[in-house]
Design an enzyme around this catalytic site. Structure first.
Site, PDB file in Angstrom:
ATOM      1  N   HIS A   1      49.213 -30.480   4.591  1.00 58.31           N
ATOM      2  CA  HIS A   1      50.056 -30.091   5.706  1.00 58.31           C
ATOM      3  C   HIS A   1      50.427 -28.614   5.651  1.00 58.31           C
ATOM      4  O   HIS A   1      50.335 -27.877   6.634  1.00 58.31           O
ATOM      5  CB  HIS A   1      51.315 -30.969   5.695  1.00 58.31           C
ATOM      6  CG  HIS A   1      52.276 -30.607   6.769  1.00 58.31           C
ATOM      7  ND1 HIS A   1      53.305 -29.728   6.566  1.00 58.31           N
ATOM      8  CD2 HIS A   1      52.336 -30.978   8.057  1.00 58.31           C
ATOM      9  CE1 HIS A   1      53.968 -29.583   7.695  1.00 58.31           C
ATOM     10  NE2 HIS A   1      53.401 -30.344   8.606  1.00 58.31           N
TER      11      HIS A   1
ATOM     12  N   CYS B   1      38.627   3.346  18.399  1.00 54.55           N
ATOM     13  CA  CYS B   1      39.629   2.943  17.404  1.00 54.55           C
ATOM     14  C   CYS B   1      39.784   1.416  17.360  1.00 54.55           C
ATOM     15  O   CYS B   1      40.605   0.895  16.630  1.00 54.55           O
ATOM     16  CB  CYS B   1      40.964   3.622  17.665  1.00 54.55           C
ATOM     17  SG  CYS B   1      41.621   3.276  19.293  1.00 54.55           S
TER      18      CYS B   1
HETATM   19  C1  PEP Z   1      42.051  -2.077  20.996  1.00 55.80           C
HETATM   20  O1  PEP Z   1      42.350  -2.709  22.024  1.00 55.80           O
HETATM   21  O2  PEP Z   1      40.876  -1.988  20.574  1.00 55.80           O
HETATM   22  C2  PEP Z   1      43.092  -1.416  20.220  1.00 55.80           C
HETATM   23  C3  PEP Z   1      42.797  -0.614  19.217  1.00 55.80           C
HETATM   24  O3  PEP Z   1      44.376  -1.727  20.545  1.00 55.80           O
HETATM   25  P1  PEP Z   1      45.143  -3.053  20.034  1.00 55.80           P
HETATM   26  O4  PEP Z   1      44.229  -3.747  19.062  1.00 55.80           O
HETATM   27  O5  PEP Z   1      46.391  -2.582  19.415  1.00 55.80           O
HETATM   28  O6  PEP Z   1      45.327  -3.803  21.307  1.00 55.80           O
END
Ligand code: PEP
Ligand code: MG
Length: 766
Positions: A403, A713
């Site tokens: 659980h 990013c």
């Molecule tokens: C994304 O959308 O790739 C990004 C880096 O922003 P988050 O993951 O914070 O939405």
């Protein structure tokens, strides 16, 4: 008129009957229809329960006791549960229903047939929620009178405190959740346990079987540390065995349903399953998985040579949420050099540090504080409210499928189970760090992952010479505590600093600071947090992203009560769209940036998230200008997270953005209509989908035309394959997670060299 009978036999049931027989009953019916060895059974249908409520006039009374209940208020919850349960238990069941149950029991076998009486809530076992253990099961029930009482008790358990709480948290409506009761020949298992037909975290084709002596309840409830076997379906071999010390077993008991007894010393450490038995169980698991089309969580038992499949339901958590991938990469890998206090099985991944709070009785959970490490012999469903508060969970007993493990994974709370002695070795108030992936509990608070140590050694010259790349390799940072180790990677800057993590850490919403006239404090917190990161990256660009937290992430914070309830927070009031409509909130962030610029941190770039139209960029810029920012000299850019911003990139460029960065986590979800947090569609979440690549390619080329830096990013920037493609297509920088930097830098360098080599070869060939 409702024509579903009060009783349905297993042979009559198919999965479409879930509304009448609940997930458990429907699944048993299905399994029996495909030839799995399911013990004989019948189901007292959900319609029988409804008839009971109507005939006794209880329906409205029960609902009334639950309406407007604040489930976070423990006392109120307990009281409401007692009232509702009492009503159900005291009411007289009609003669018609009683007679039908008795008749079915007699038809199943003789009067003294021993049965298991199991609740089967009709919202139970759906793919998106597990009600594991929320309603009662009664074992070893013998005789008509005991059976009728057990059925009524199962009905009442629909209104147990833990069941009400769990449903409220999962968004199920008490008025519509129903309960059926499965009455099944009791299999007095000599050995039993559970099986995941595929790995519950990675989804690999590895069948994981946990087994122990006696009835399977000891494994399901986590009261024993079971043996664990891994069977690789590709090679059809047992690839792993972990033989545990099984101190107790649960066996049938004539008077009390079951009893727990000590396992004789000689059997405690002996292997429960032979390889042939593992293979046979895995084969049954595969049949169930193939039939249902999704990996199953199966309960099994063995008596002599007879195998029984007792229940099967979909595993509720397979795959990592996309949003967590970066976080867990950052979080994983606590330092080996720290002292390991206890170890067990990593049941729910993630790293967390905090103070130990030892719970010996569920009544003590009131004292558990937010962020504590809950340490207990084993969790049970009553502990769910406490489990939700804590940073991590450690248990003495239990395995990957108990659980604690299931609920922890669902709540996203790191957990280590089956440590044997955490409750005796750890002390209340002691600071520890939990590695829920590797099953380790370390002394003290650890914030430097192992991978970092390796990266640091490279930096100080112990490793090979630093790799120089023409494409900048930057790093993503979410928490200031990670700044030092992010900088030690030698990254060329920060391509994404998510400031919402600074805010979420304060446990108060921006609105709370504004309403309580504590704006200065908010600005100071932001300023100080960002400054830590800036100081770690002197002279290197740091792109600070303005707030981007969906409203549901603010909900549990102070002030969270004022956050709107949105059906689809991912598509809701977040990012720049919220800031533009909430100038007070936006202004406070800008104040923090202004202070930093004034202090000489001219390497700060500001990045706007969730931008869908160039007007939003212009509006944000104008607001900043209005607040005294020299917007023509500071670095302002956008994230490309919405297809519209990729399509309109040229318009953004003519509006003067100084950089753009692909937020692929969102860009993928919005391009493909795939919720990045939904494991049901996780296999369709394709970073390299041609439509996504098309948008990225076009945006890169347009940015190149304007000589504007174009970066990434999102999580895809930490994937070497994707980065290779991006470099080949002309991206100017990539920003990866801390732990991926070394690999990404190597990939970038190799790809760049490859491009140069190819160009040279092509020239020579001309
Ligand atoms: C994304 O959308 O790739 C990004 C880096 O922003 P988050 O993951 O914070 O939405
Ligand atoms: Mg995003």
């Amino acid at each position: 008129m409702n024509t579903v009978p009060n009783i349905l036999w297993l042979e009559e049931i198919r999965k479409e009957d879930i509304i009448s027989v609940g997930g458990k009953g429907a699944s048993l019916g299905e399994m029996s229809s495909i030839g799995l060895p399911v013990p004989k059974a019948f189901v007292v249908t959900a319609q029988a329960f409804r008839r009971f409520l109507v005939e006794t006039g209880l329906e409205q009374k029960v609902y009334k006791s639950l309406d407007r209940l604040d489930v976070e208020n423990n006392d109120a919850l307990e009281k409401a549960a007692e009232t509702a349960k009492g009503l159900v238990l005291k009411a007289k069941v009609s003669a018609a229903i009683r007679d039908e149950v008795k008749k079915a029991y007699r038809r199943m076998a003789s009067d003294d047939l021993v049965v298991a009486v199991r609740s089967s809530a009709t919202a139970e076992d759906l793919p998106d929620a597990s009600f594991a253990g929320q309603q009662e099961t009664y074992l070893n029930i013998r005789g008509e009178a005991a059976l009728l009482t057990a059925v009524q008790k199962c009905w009442a358990s629909l209104y147990g405190a833990r069941a009400i709480y769990y449903r409220a948290k999962q968004g199920f409506d008490d008025h519509t959740v129903n309960i059926a009761v499965v009455v099944q020949q009791l299999v007095n298992s000599e050995k039993a346990g559970v099986m995941f037909t595929s790995h519950p975290i990675t989804g690999e084709p590895l069948t994981i079987i946990e087994g122990s002596w006696g009835l399977g309840e000891s494994v399901v409830s986590g009261s024993v540390s079971p043996d664990k076997y891994e069977f690789d379906q590709r090679t059809e071999k047992v690839v792993n065995r972990l033989i545990s010390t099984k101190k107790i077993e649960i066996i049938a008991d004539g008077e009390h349903g079951t009893k727990t007894v000590e396992v004789a010393t000689g059997r405690q450490d002996s292997q429960v399953l032979s390889d042939a038995e593992v293979a046979k169980l895995a084969m049954y698991g595969k049949i169930a998985e193939n039939h249902y089309g999704v990996p199953q969580d199966v309960e099994w038992g063995i008596v002599g040579d007879a195998f029984y499949i007792l229940q099967s339901r979909p595993i509720t958590t397979i795959g990592t949420k996309m949003s967590e991938q970066g976080a867990s990469a950052e979080k994983s890998g606590a330092k080996e050099s720290h002292k390991i206090l206890v170890q067990g099985q990593g049941a729910s991944p993630g790293i967390a540090s905090g103070k130990v709070s030892i719970i010996r009785d569920v009544k003590d959970t009131g004292g558990v504080k937010e962020g504590d490490i809950l340490v207990t012999r084993m969790t049970n469903p009553d502990m769910v409210p406490a489990m939700k508060k804590v940073a991590a969970i450690v248990t003495d007993e239990g395995g990957m499928t108990c659980h604690a493990a299931i609920v922890s994974r669902e709540l996203g709370t790191p957990a280590v189970v089956g440590t044997k002695n955490a409750t005796s070795l750890l002390k209340d108030g002691q600071l520890v760090t939990i590695d829920g992936e590797r099953g380790l509990v370390y002394e003290g608070v650890i914030d430097q992952p192992l991978q970092k140590q390796q990266a640091v050694s490279q930096q100080v010259g112990i490793g090979p010479a630093p790799i120089i790349t023409a494409t900048s390799v930057k790093v993503n940072v979410s928490i200031p505590e990670a700044a030092a180790r992010a900088a030690a990677t030698g990254a060329d800057g920060v391509g994404l600093l998510r400031i919402e993590h600074l805010i979420l850490g304060l446990n108060k919403t921006p609105g709370w600071f504004i309403t309580n006239h504590r704006e200065e404090e908010f600005v100071r917190e932001l300023h100080d947090g960002i400054k830590i990161v800036l100081d770690a990256f002197p002279g290197k660009p740091v792109w600070v992203r303005t707030l981007d937290a969906p409203t549901d992430e603010f909900r549990n914070m102070m002030g969270g009560e004022n956050e709107p309830h949105e059906h689809n927070p991912m598509l809701g009031w977040r990012g720049i769209r919220r800031d533009l409509q909430s100038p007070d909130q936006f202004r406070l962030q800008v104040e923090a940036f202004k202070q930093l610029w004034k202090e000489g941190y001219d390497n700060v770039g500001v990045m706007f998230p969730m931008v869908s139209h160039p007007d939003q960029f212009v509006q944000a810029k104008e607001m900043m200008r209005g607040w005294g920012v020299d917007v023509e000299t500071v670095t302002l850019g956008i994230m490309i997270e919405i297809p519209s911003s990729a399509i309109l990139i040229e318009d953004f460029l003519t509006c003067g953005i100084k950089f753009a960065s692909f937020g692929t986590n969102d860009l993928i979800q919005y391009t493909l209509a795939i919720d990045r947090n939904n494991e049901n569609v996780a296999d369709m979440y394709q970073p390299k989908h041609p439509a996504v690549l098309h948008l990225i390619h076009n945006a890169i080329q347009t940015c190149r035309k304007y000589g504007v830096e174009c970066s990434i990013c999102g999580q895809a920037g930490s994937d070497p394959k994707m980065v290779e493609w991006l470099v080949e297509h002309g991206i100017s920088s990539v920003s990866a997670n801390i732990d991926a930097i070394a690999k990404i830098r190597e990939t970038v360098a190799r790809t760049e060299k490859h491009i140069i080599l190819e160009a040279a070869r092509n020239r020579n060939a001309e």
